[in-house]
Design a protein around this motif. Sequence first.
Motif, PDB file in Angstrom:
ATOM      1  N   GLU A  73     -37.573  74.097  73.592  1.00  0.00           N
ATOM      2  CA  GLU A  73     -37.943  72.779  74.119  1.00  0.00           C
ATOM      3  C   GLU A  73     -38.516  72.826  75.533  1.00  0.00           C
ATOM      4  N   VAL A  74     -38.100  73.820  76.325  1.00  0.00           N
ATOM      5  CA  VAL A  74     -38.499  73.796  77.742  1.00  0.00           C
ATOM      6  C   VAL A  74     -40.024  73.863  77.907  1.00  0.00           C
ATOM      7  N   PRO A  75     -40.707  74.837  77.297  1.00  0.00           N
ATOM      8  CA  PRO A  75     -42.171  74.826  77.451  1.00  0.00           C
ATOM      9  C   PRO A  75     -42.828  73.579  76.862  1.00  0.00           C
ATOM     10  N   LEU A  76     -42.264  73.041  75.779  1.00  0.00           N
ATOM     11  CA  LEU A  76     -42.834  71.815  75.204  1.00  0.00           C
ATOM     12  C   LEU A  76     -42.712  70.664  76.196  1.00  0.00           C
ATOM     13  N   ALA A  77     -41.530  70.541  76.800  1.00  0.00           N
ATOM     14  CA  ALA A  77     -41.301  69.456  77.760  1.00  0.00           C
ATOM     15  C   ALA A  77     -42.183  69.618  78.994  1.00  0.00           C
ATOM     16  N   LEU A  78     -42.551  70.870  79.296  1.00  0.00           N
ATOM     17  CA  LEU A  78     -43.427  71.116  80.451  1.00  0.00           C
ATOM     18  C   LEU A  78     -44.905  70.976  80.088  1.00  0.00           C
ATOM     19  N   GLY A  79     -45.187  70.728  78.807  1.00  0.00           N
ATOM     20  CA  GLY A  79     -46.576  70.453  78.435  1.00  0.00           C
ATOM     21  C   GLY A  79     -47.378  71.665  77.997  1.00  0.00           C
ATOM     22  N   ILE A  80     -46.733  72.644  77.384  1.00  0.00           N
ATOM     23  CA  ILE A  80     -47.468  73.844  76.948  1.00  0.00           C
ATOM     24  C   ILE A  80     -48.590  73.498  75.963  1.00  0.00           C
ATOM     25  N   THR A  81     -48.323  72.530  75.085  1.00  0.00           N
ATOM     26  CA  THR A  81     -49.313  72.179  74.058  1.00  0.00           C
ATOM     27  C   THR A  81     -50.552  71.554  74.701  1.00  0.00           C
ATOM     28  N   ASP A  82     -50.320  70.723  75.693  1.00  0.00           N
ATOM     29  CA  ASP A  82     -51.444  70.103  76.422  1.00  0.00           C
ATOM     30  C   ASP A  82     -52.229  71.195  77.162  1.00  0.00           C
ATOM     31  N   TYR A  83     -51.486  72.120  77.787  1.00  0.00           N
ATOM     32  CA  TYR A  83     -52.117  73.148  78.622  1.00  0.00           C
ATOM     33  C   TYR A  83     -52.988  74.097  77.798  1.00  0.00           C
ATOM     34  N   LEU A  84     -52.461  74.520  76.625  1.00  0.00           N
ATOM     35  CA  LEU A  84     -53.157  75.551  75.848  1.00  0.00           C
ATOM     36  C   LEU A  84     -54.289  74.994  74.982  1.00  0.00           C
ATOM     37  N   LEU A 101     -39.136  62.941  73.685  1.00  0.00           N
ATOM     38  CA  LEU A 101     -38.140  62.482  72.706  1.00  0.00           C
ATOM     39  C   LEU A 101     -36.843  63.286  72.854  1.00  0.00           C
ATOM     40  N   GLU A 102     -36.978  64.571  73.169  1.00  0.00           N
ATOM     41  CA  GLU A 102     -35.803  65.405  73.439  1.00  0.00           C
ATOM     42  C   GLU A 102     -35.498  65.470  74.934  1.00  0.00           C
ATOM     43  N   ALA A 103     -36.533  65.490  75.749  1.00  0.00           N
ATOM     44  CA  ALA A 103     -36.345  65.789  77.175  1.00  0.00           C
ATOM     45  C   ALA A 103     -35.694  64.652  77.959  1.00  0.00           C
ATOM     46  N   SER A 104     -35.758  63.436  77.440  1.00  0.00           N
ATOM     47  CA  SER A 104     -35.058  62.336  78.127  1.00  0.00           C
ATOM     48  C   SER A 104     -34.259  61.519  77.121  1.00  0.00           C
ATOM     49  N   LYS A 105     -32.944  61.566  77.289  1.00  0.00           N
ATOM     50  CA  LYS A 105     -32.088  60.828  76.357  1.00  0.00           C
ATOM     51  C   LYS A 105     -32.259  59.323  76.541  1.00  0.00           C
ATOM     52  N   SER A 106     -32.491  58.872  77.788  1.00  0.00           N
ATOM     53  CA  SER A 106     -32.662  57.429  78.004  1.00  0.00           C
ATOM     54  C   SER A 106     -33.982  56.965  77.380  1.00  0.00           C
ATOM     55  N   TRP A 107     -35.007  57.800  77.475  1.00  0.00           N
ATOM     56  CA  TRP A 107     -36.291  57.464  76.834  1.00  0.00           C
ATOM     57  C   TRP A 107     -36.082  57.340  75.330  1.00  0.00           C
ATOM     58  N   ALA A 108     -35.359  58.321  74.754  1.00  0.00           N
ATOM     59  CA  ALA A 108     -35.120  58.314  73.306  1.00  0.00           C
ATOM     60  C   ALA A 108     -34.322  57.075  72.894  1.00  0.00           C
ATOM     61  N   LYS A 109     -33.385  56.663  73.740  1.00  0.00           N
ATOM     62  CA  LYS A 109     -32.577  55.472  73.420  1.00  0.00           C
ATOM     63  C   LYS A 109     -33.456  54.226  73.401  1.00  0.00           C
ATOM     64  N   ASP A 110     -34.340  54.094  74.383  1.00  0.00           N
ATOM     65  CA  ASP A 110     -35.252  52.935  74.415  1.00  0.00           C
ATOM     66  C   ASP A 110     -36.170  52.951  73.190  1.00  0.00           C
ATOM     67  N   PHE A 111     -36.633  54.144  72.878  1.00  0.00           N
ATOM     68  CA  PHE A 111     -37.531  54.345  71.732  1.00  0.00           C
ATOM     69  C   PHE A 111     -36.839  53.894  70.442  1.00  0.00           C
ATOM     70  N   MET A 112     -35.563  54.285  70.296  1.00  0.00           N
ATOM     71  CA  MET A 112     -34.821  53.936  69.078  1.00  0.00           C
ATOM     72  C   MET A 112     -34.551  52.437  69.011  1.00  0.00           C
ATOM     73  N   ALA A 113     -34.233  51.856  70.162  1.00  0.00           N
ATOM     74  CA  ALA A 113     -33.961  50.415  70.189  1.00  0.00           C
ATOM     75  C   ALA A 113     -35.223  49.664  69.760  1.00  0.00           C
ATOM     76  N   GLU A 114     -36.353  50.094  70.295  1.00  0.00           N
ATOM     77  CA  GLU A 114     -37.621  49.428  69.989  1.00  0.00           C
ATOM     78  C   GLU A 114     -37.948  49.510  68.499  1.00  0.00           C
ATOM     79  N   ALA A 115     -37.622  50.668  67.879  1.00  0.00           N
ATOM     80  CA  ALA A 115     -37.995  50.877  66.476  1.00  0.00           C
ATOM     81  C   ALA A 115     -36.869  50.519  65.515  1.00  0.00           C
ATOM     82  N   ASN A 116     -35.773  49.988  66.060  1.00  0.00           N
ATOM     83  CA  ASN A 116     -34.650  49.624  65.203  1.00  0.00           C
ATOM     84  C   ASN A 116     -34.066  50.809  64.445  1.00  0.00           C
TER      85      ASN A 116
END
Length: 430
Positions: A73-84, A101-116
């Motif tokens: 997850e670490v390189p993904l969270a740092l944007g390896i896919t965007d970079y390469l 989605l993995e790198a921030s639990k609060s972001w994931a919680k908001d995301f889940m609330a929004e999508a029910n």
Amino acid sequence: MKILIVGNGGREHAIAWKLSHSPQVQQIFCTPGNGGTATQAKCQNIPIPVTDFPALKQLIADQNISLVVVGPEVPLALGITDYLKQPNLKIFGPIKAGAILEASKSWAKDFMAEANIPTAKSATFTNAETAKEYITEIPIVVKADGLAAGKGVTVATTIEMAHNAIDAIFQGEFDENHQSVVIEEFLIGQEISVLALTDGLTIRPLLPAQDHKAVGEGDTGPNTGGMGAYTPTPIISPELMADIQRKVLEPTLTNLQKRGIDYRGVVYAGLMISPTGEPKVLEFNCRFGDPETQPILSLLETPLEELLLACCEQRLAELPPINWKSGVAVSVVLASAGYPEAYEKGKVISGIEKAEATGATIFHAGTKLHTQNLITDGGRVLGVTAVGANFIEAKVKAYAAVDCIKFEGIYYRRDIGSRVFGNSEFINPQ
Ligand code: AMP
Ligand code: GLY
């Protein structure tokens, strides 16, 4: 086809192992890889750290690599896919905007609330005192907001424990950038891992797995990255899987699309199944699970590169159903004494060939080759994986192979899979 696998865990060895069996795959580079990928057919380790994006880009150009599979997850969270990103290069793993989605639990919680999407009730705090005031009952779950290598979650059984966990997060124990904490309702039930492939248009689950996260037998002691896993888990009926697809996976994809996130890779939903059979999301991961990938890929019959390329090229809907071997796969993690706290490295490992002769597959995690020897090089050292016609057979075979392997300070749980048949179902390897 030449492939680059980024990472050095058991998951990455399992990916390399599976890909190496395909006639379509010519050569596999593992950065940095481990003692297992060093000797895996078609594989070559290159000592580039997973976060050294410029060096990885250079390797891709030099070797004419056409597919990159990002393990951790670490390189993904740092944007390896965007970079390469570049024309003609397929990269399996979400862009930075999706890895959150993995790198921030609060972001994931908001995301889940929004999508029910069903999940535990929670609140996010940026201040230790307000977080503490919110806690009135136990057990309660305290989560560091950012990545913490599986160590940022405390299931607090006393108020004091919850307060200490909050203090540790704000004192920067996991990461000095952890500015917030998620406090979450404690859920009971069976924990399962549903890994799904997505190309951003379609989402397809792999076989459901279960992972034993706690270090000690009977699921006691601190959480680890995972001490063993098995698939498919009998607690997931086809009806429950359909429910998970409808209530969790589809809404996740739809909400990613709604937010304009072009997500191509694995969505891993860590779920708690309540005693009445209701799934709730504990967490999302943006990558293959470790050790779940070891048993899952042990049963996969469809060539893995076909699935990975279909995700990268948005052709997942066109593929026929994924083929699986019948039966069950069980993987037991052999760890270094002391893990998940401090542990020693450099212990000579013996008995791998004998273990393989039993028919098991030994996936390496924290190992490396040193002169003529294979030595330990991490907390989780090996994942001993066996396939059987049924759960008992797979488990007995896995532990028979475990018995063959020795290194100083070897530690493993003898009860991997005990949840399936109850806690009395221990295997004594002596
Ligand atoms: P997470 O990284 O959020 O999956 O949390 C790590 C582990 O803590 C999970 O695998 C569960 O075993 C446990 N856990 C997390 N959240 C909860 C919860 N709300 N209720 C009970 N256990 C939880
Ligand atoms: N086995 C848990 C994980 O991969 O996060």
